[in-house]
Scaffold this active site. Structure first.
Site, PDB file in Angstrom:
ATOM      1  N   HIS A 176       0.820  -1.218   0.000  1.00 38.97           N
ATOM      2  CA  HIS A 176       0.000   0.000   0.000  1.00 38.97           C
ATOM      3  C   HIS A 176       0.850   1.263   0.000  1.00 38.97           C
ATOM      4  CE1 HIS A 176       0.693   0.812   4.298  1.00 38.97           C
ATOM      5  NE2 HIS A 176       0.294  -0.420   4.593  1.00 38.97           N
TER       6      HIS A 176
ATOM      7  N   CYS B 154       2.607  -4.677   6.858  1.00 41.02           N
ATOM      8  CA  CYS B 154       2.386  -4.539   5.415  1.00 41.02           C
ATOM      9  C   CYS B 154       3.637  -4.033   4.713  1.00 41.02           C
ATOM     10  CB  CYS B 154       1.246  -3.550   5.157  1.00 41.02           C
ATOM     11  SG  CYS B 154      -0.364  -4.109   5.772  1.00 41.02           S
TER      12      CYS B 154
END
Length: 162
Positions: free
Chosen positions: A122, A130
């Site tokens: 992202h 992440c």
């Protein structure tokens, strides 16, 4: 204009020119990702459908890193997973600008008793397990992943190594 349209306006001419330089036809594009935790990098590799090998398109430094080297074991441990995954969802309205979901935990992780959810590539500059690569980079990555998907690539591999 939505985020994808804005990204196309900003990046598509350069993306298409780079693909052309690499001998990749945008209507035959296939991609895969390699996340290298020790170098805090995400690599994007490209090829034409039917080719046997991939070429490096670009490397993107992670803008945030959480955890240490080693696999993700449980929800909330802040670890970035390690293993072989694939993109399982596209989120054009992510709170991290744009995001691509990773199918963590996969079958191997489940067999080993690992838990967790919502692991993404992202934008932004924060991570809780992440692969955060910043807004400009996720626009490029997202567009290439969308092109590959639209060309019929059913699974976009994501390999994450220590």
């Amino acid at each position: 204009m939505d985020r994808i349209d804005i990204a196309k306006k900003k990046h598509l001419p350069r993306i298409l020119a780079t693909l052309q330089q690499l001998g990749i036809y945008n209507d035959q594009l296939e991609i895969q990702f390699l996340g290298i935790k020790s170098q805090q990098l995400l690599q994007l590799w490209v090829r034409n459908t039917g080719d046997t090998s991939f070429q490096l398109y670009q490397q993107f430094p992670l803008t945030a890193f959480s955890g240490t080297l080693g696999p993700k074991e449980k929800e909330g441990d802040l670890q970035i997973p390690e293993g072989n995954y694939y993109i399982n969802r596209f989120n054009p309205k992510s709170k991290y600008h744009l995001s691509l979901g990773i199918n963590y935990p996969n079958e191997e992780d489940l067999f080993l008793g690992r838990t967790g959810s919502d692991i993404f590539i992202h934008g932004g500059s924060t991570s809780k397990g992440c692969l955060a690569i910043g807004d400009e980079a996720i626009e490029i990555v997202y567009l290439l992943a969308l092109m590959a998907k639209d060309n019929g690539q059913k699974e976009i591999p994501v390999q994450i190594v220590p």
